[in-house]
Design an enzyme around this catalytic site. Sequence first.
Site, PDB file in Angstrom:
ATOM      1  N   GLU A 441       0.819  -1.211   0.000  1.00  0.00           N
ATOM      2  CA  GLU A 441       0.000   0.000   0.000  1.00  0.00           C
ATOM      3  C   GLU A 441       0.856   1.267   0.000  1.00  0.00           C
ATOM      4  OE1 GLU A 441      -2.790  -0.286   3.223  1.00  0.00           O
ATOM      5  OE2 GLU A 441      -3.813  -2.018   2.357  1.00  0.00           O
ATOM      6  N   GLU A 515      -4.175  -8.880   0.522  1.00  0.00           N
ATOM      7  CA  GLU A 515      -4.696  -8.558   1.850  1.00  0.00           C
ATOM      8  C   GLU A 515      -6.208  -8.586   1.770  1.00  0.00           C
ATOM      9  OE1 GLU A 515      -2.154  -5.726   3.865  1.00  0.00           O
ATOM     10  OE2 GLU A 515      -3.918  -4.815   4.766  1.00  0.00           O
TER      11      GLU A 515
END
Length: 847
Positions: A441, A515
């Site tokens: 991220e 994720e």
Amino acid sequence: MKHFFLFFMAGVLLLSACNTGLFAQNSPRSRESFNEGWRFVKFTSASDEDVTTGKEPADLQLPSVDDKGWRSLDVPHDWGIEGPFDDNLDNETGLLPWRGIGWYRKHFRIDQSDQGKRIYIDFDGAMANAKVWMNGKYVGEWPYGYTSFRLDLTPYVSFGAENLIAVRLDTKNWGSRWYPGAGIYRNVWLVKTSQLHIRQNGVFCSTPEVKKERGMLSVKAEIESHINEPLPVTVKVAVFKLDANGNAVTPAAAESTAVTAMLPASGNHDFRLDIPVKNPVMWDIDHPELYKAVVTVMNGSKTEDVCESNFGFRTINFTPRDGLYLNGKRVEINGVCNHHDLGALGSAFNISAATRQLRILKEMGCNAIRTSHNPPAPELVDLCDRMGFMMEVEAFDTWRIGKKENDYSADFDAWHAEDLKTMVRRDRSHPSVILWSIGNEVPDQMNFYLADELRTIVKSEDDTRPVTSGCNYPTSGTNGFQKTIDVFGINYNLGQYEKFFALKDNACIGIHSSESASTISSRGEYYFPVVTGVIDKNLPGKGIFQITSYDVAYPGWATTPDQQWTMLDKYPATYGEFVWTGFDYIGEPTPYYDLSGAKPSDWGYKETKKLLEFLGTTELPSRSSYFGIIDLAGFPKDRYFLYQSRWKPELPMAHILPHWNWPGRKGLVTPVHVYTSGDEAELFLNGKSLGKKQKGQFEYRLVWDSVIYQPGEVKVVAYKNGQKWAEDKVVTTGKASQLSAAADRTGISADGSDLAFVTIRIEDKNMNLVPGTGNLVSFSISGPGKIVAVDNGDATSHDPFQASSRKAYNGLCLVIVKAEKGATGSFVVRADSKGLKGSIVELKIVK
């Protein structure tokens, strides 16, 4: 089971590349544990001569400094986990005092007979901003606390005399989004070699050809010379199959022909040897068979170095539209993300604790680990090799653009190449590693050139595995970023799946959920009404900082497991998922974040602010996460059985929630959820059928949402393909009357680091776990044992982990013990609680 743990204690440290072992007995190389006999002191700030103020004096690296008053300890060591919890600290990193400046010093001798050798020190990890001195002289540094690194001590050694190594760590200037720990928190090794030897992590084993009748082992051996003249150097490799205990089976399964090359003066040379192995036994997640390559370096008739590196024969094929294949068999990634702390032990690595975590995950059906968001301890990779887990090994949480002040972004430009190369070089021979992740991220997701640079660095060290990155931007999978990596990682963002598979040219091979879910829950807590949705629809009430265990609550960016599985089943070409997270971890107590110091632009700020306004307080006791499928103490939550029902479809299982102790709810609707690997089930309340339910398409749990509570028994009978499959029941228990203690093994080594985990249950007279109980449990030991830590899985508890008592949380608590080093015989762990019958466990000390 005893032999299982002995095997790991004895064998796991011998697996990483270029370790020494049985075949290196005649080699000048040695690798000695350097964990014992350190002295430690911590300061809160720098540049003050007065130690009593908590400020750091100058020149603590000098031999003239008197360190006799410093604390004596062994590493691995995490100074932050020692506490105490402090409400004035940031709950994002666990309310623990991990920030500071720590000094470690060790006095030791190096024999005169070692003169002429190279002397190195290997740190598996030191948090953070490590600087190292030898005999008062500066040796080197490594900022990133998660990277394993080596420093050359040779120019600074006094042979035949006392030496002093000093290490300064600075977490005062380290930024983190979770609890990072602090200190020399992984193992340390003193390595001695000849002047002609294999480079650090210089053996790379790959298996480019694997067939039933023949496998090809390709060995790259990187040799370096510190001798100031050209040398003819010969390298040869022997290959051995490892048995179930990790021992090499003789004779060798294969041997190479010797290869000779001329090394330049003080130069390097890379040797490549291809060794055919007949009838190779494959490594896979069900049968993780391993081999050992023994690399010998000769100068004429003189053996200069011997290194051992474990590897496995296996093939990995990520297909564009047909999923992932391991050894030609389609496999779905049933994985979890894990941070590196070990609960009550903090970040100080321990093999017993890591083994326990993996065993609990394996029993759930987990087959893969993502090392979020950093390189792991090397022993964790070894364990995954041994126990049959695939791995996505991750490098960074940030690139150039940071997420927290003083995080890795401050070091990225100067250190990313070294950190990334070091990560790949260390773990590239491990069969468990199937993916390299270059980031999580990262705010630089639009920087295609930087992503391509990082991928190129990885490929320069290992071109046998794909490169991935966990991406959370809604457009990263379709805007071109996906073309810079091999396998695209989607973090949440369920809408990306359809868009990605609609592209005619994806450029990358395919996608996986790097994720997933981020469902939040507290073990044994249930609140009404039951509403699926973001957390503000499931708040338990003012003054309660827990989350319902109906597994229906999640933060705004997240989903339930069911919603994620719907997407995976709609798009079966997806390689699978890594759930956030396998275990609860210290820090990141979403949604109960302390916003002091936060900015409105920060991730999750608005959602948290709304929550705090509802709660009417800014005093937040939470210090660890709620994301885990398993709580911080290692106790499975209800969600564990939901994942087990999908990930182990061959296992007959059924699980009912909630518990059935509800005084005050008689006559009220109390929904019952059933998790089962069956396809239908019938529910009974006090013997009366409440009807059968079948799983429909994209349905993963069975729900009876109109059950009227009556004390007694709830029972479920699950079916599969029309046949009775599994049963479960919950009952209204009696009052608490006794403790029940059980250890995770019967034998324990007295090596100073082996641990046993003893679970305490609060039970009624019929041995039923009594829900909601929080009795204070006291622990004592008779014999040569020690209490290491205690826990109960409660994310709001501020009781210290280092203690001899602990309140149970919803009926459970944990004590972690070890044997005194060098002890023999056995010791007894006793648990007592006022008004309850106590319980004991005996642990035998084994060699």
